[in-house]
Design an enzyme around this catalytic site. Structure first.
Site, PDB file in Angstrom:
ATOM      1  N   GLU A 210       1.634   2.686  -3.719  1.00 48.55           N
ATOM      2  CA  GLU A 210       2.606   2.601  -4.800  1.00 48.55           C
ATOM      3  C   GLU A 210       2.879   1.122  -5.051  1.00 48.55           C
ATOM      4  O   GLU A 210       3.656   0.498  -4.328  1.00 48.55           O
ATOM      5  CB  GLU A 210       3.882   3.356  -4.427  1.00 48.55           C
TER       6      GLU A 210
ATOM      7  N   CYS B  46      10.241  -1.825  -9.072  1.00 43.23           N
ATOM      8  CA  CYS B  46       8.809  -1.819  -9.399  1.00 43.23           C
ATOM      9  C   CYS B  46       8.529  -1.267 -10.790  1.00 43.23           C
ATOM     10  O   CYS B  46       7.500  -1.585 -11.384  1.00 43.23           O
ATOM     11  CB  CYS B  46       8.024  -1.043  -8.344  1.00 43.23           C
TER      12      CYS B  46
END
Length: 481
Positions: free
Chosen positions: A225, A259
């Protein structure tokens, strides 16, 4: 004894602990390779109760690690999705665990085909600093739901949260079920080189490559991720107040240290000034002050603060216009690591902030000549983790979806796709590989075992040798066409 020697000794202890715990968990999994539904539900319930009981301690620990993290952001962006993720998994786990019935060709009848979902074994989870509780708990929920054991490597940049989670896990689970490992970068490097049955890493693309390389030595499957530069597209006709407010929320949450934060805005060139005005108005309503405002989060440490200041200095030196959104015009120096959101106008490709993920409260505004121009700009760059589109024309929404690739998409919102329990979360290309959350998390940490089953009647004899007889010719006639 010097601080360096103390750190080396502590790293050695944590590396040795990693090896011992991994061996214990592998043995424990060997002894109980298929936990039943009740055992998994009990583990999830224990985790849920422990988190709720210590929610205030987590708010305080994360606040200390950030030197100023909004309590409400911790509750909204870490505690709520963690608890809701557990609730969703518990509500659906029984159905997820059921074998899937699959089609059997008439050529192989009578028989049955099913897919059984087995735990993989011991899952390694490497956690970043920006959401240290949620990005540890989310993968852990998926791993436990799938019947695995788990080891969690926390970030060295969040020592108070790491210690708190370590104590919570130690008091909630036996070490051979779930364990927390702390330590510096050398401990993380060792952790990623261990022979886990699956490894999930959340962090930067550069470090993700190192993790994948280390895992490949053991043929350990990985879920990465990562991040990237997530764009926000503003349509020609969307009310600017709507788009600016939602972008401002997504950029200001956790001071942009997310993110999936909007990394840059693609705005029609004749609407840039309107966006700047609307963004300032929206931000001012959310954060009328910054320095002593408990709702506005600080930059995690001096290293990240310096990196972001370097981006601004580089952009200014290369001709960018910087619009600092500081509603009360406060001084934010003297050791304060709070940074106002800064809009960067006239950005160019040679600026650092257009080459690297920003991960902070800086927002370049790139003028575009319409949707086709915006899509071309995105598609010429690495595939982002998130893509945001602001416009109410459904035909243009469809063009955007069909004409781009990204990990996930929000239409007329930012960030909120991550909080959807029944949507997969994950990247593509430079922004990562693999998915988790909800059922996808269960599937990621499960091995889909194919089971073909038949009883006494054996229709397969039709293709046994000797070949060339009339039965074989009949089979070829009907099945090769």
């Amino acid at each position: 004894m010097s601080a360096t020697v103390v750190q080396l000794n502590e790293s050695k202890k944590q590396i040795q602990l990693t090896g011992r715990v991994l061996a214990e968990q592998k043995q424990a999994f060997h002894n109980n390779p298929l936990p039943d539904l009740n055992e998994r539900l009990e583990n999830l319930e224990r985790l849920k109760k422990a988190l709720i009981a210590q929610q205030e301690q987590f708010c305080e620990a994360i606040d200390r690690d950030f030197n100023g993290r909004s309590r409400d952001e911790t509750l909204i962006a870490e505690m709520i999705p963690s608890i809701q993720g557990i609730n969703y998994a518990m509500s659906n786990l029984k159905s997820w665990m059921q074998p899937d019935r699959r089609h059997v060709s008439v050529l192989f009848q009578p028989a049955s085909n099913r897919v059984h979902y087995q735990p993989k074994g011991v899952v390694g989870i490497i956690v970043p600093w920006n959401y240290p509780m949620y990005l540890a708990v989310g993968p852990l929920v998926a791993a436990l739901a799938a019947g695995n054991r788990a080891m969690i490597k926390m970030s060295e940049f969040t020592p108070h949260t790491s210690a708190l989670l370590g104590n919570l896990i130690e008091s909630t689970f036996p070490r051979d079920l779930v364990a927390v490992i702390n330590g510096e970068a050398d401990v993380a490097a060792d952790f990623s080189s261990r022979p886990f049955d699956h490894l999930l890493f959340t962090g930067s693309t550069a470090v993700g490559k190192l993790v994948m390389k280390a895992a490949s030595e053991n043929l350990t499957p990985v879920t990465l991720e990562l991040g990237g530069k997530s764009p926000a597209i503003i349509a020609n006709d969307v009310p600017m107040e709507d788009a600016a407010e939602r972008i401002a929320f997504g950029k200001a949450l956790n001071a942009g240290q997310t993110c999936v934060a909007p990394d840059y805005v693609l705005c029609p060139s004749d609407r840039v000034n309107a966006f700047v005005d609307a963004f300032q108005d929206a931000f001012r309503k959310m954060y009328p002050t910054l320095r002593d405002n408990p709702d506005y989060t600080s930059i995690i440490n001096e290293r990240q603060y310096g990196r972001l200041q370097d981006y601004l200095k580089d952009a200014r030196s290369k001709g960018a216009q910087l619009v600092e959104v500081n509603p009360a015009n406060e001084s934010l120096e003297d050791g304060c690591r709070k940074m106002p959101v800064t809009l960067v106008l006239n950005p160019t490709d040679d600026m650092k902030l257009m080459q690297e993920e920003i991960f902070g409260p800086i927002l370049p505004v790139v003028p575009s000549r319409g949707l086709d121009d915006a899509l071309q700009f995105i598609n010429q760059r690495p595939r982002p983790l998130a893509l945001y589109y602001f416009g109410y024309d459904r035909s243009e929404q469809k063009r955007m979806l069909e004409g781009t690739h990204s990990g996930g998409v929000c239409i007329n919102d930012s960030l909120m796709h991550v909080a959807q329990d029944d949507l997969p979360f994950g990247g593509i290309g430079d922004s990562g590989m693999g998915h988790y959350h909800g059922k996808e998390g269960f599937l990621t940490f499960s091995h889909p075992r194919a089971v073909f089953s038949k009883q006494k009647l054996n229709s397969g004899k039709m293709v046994y040798p000797p070949h060339g007889g009339p039965l074989h010719k009949l089979v070829y006639r009907f099945f090769i066409r």
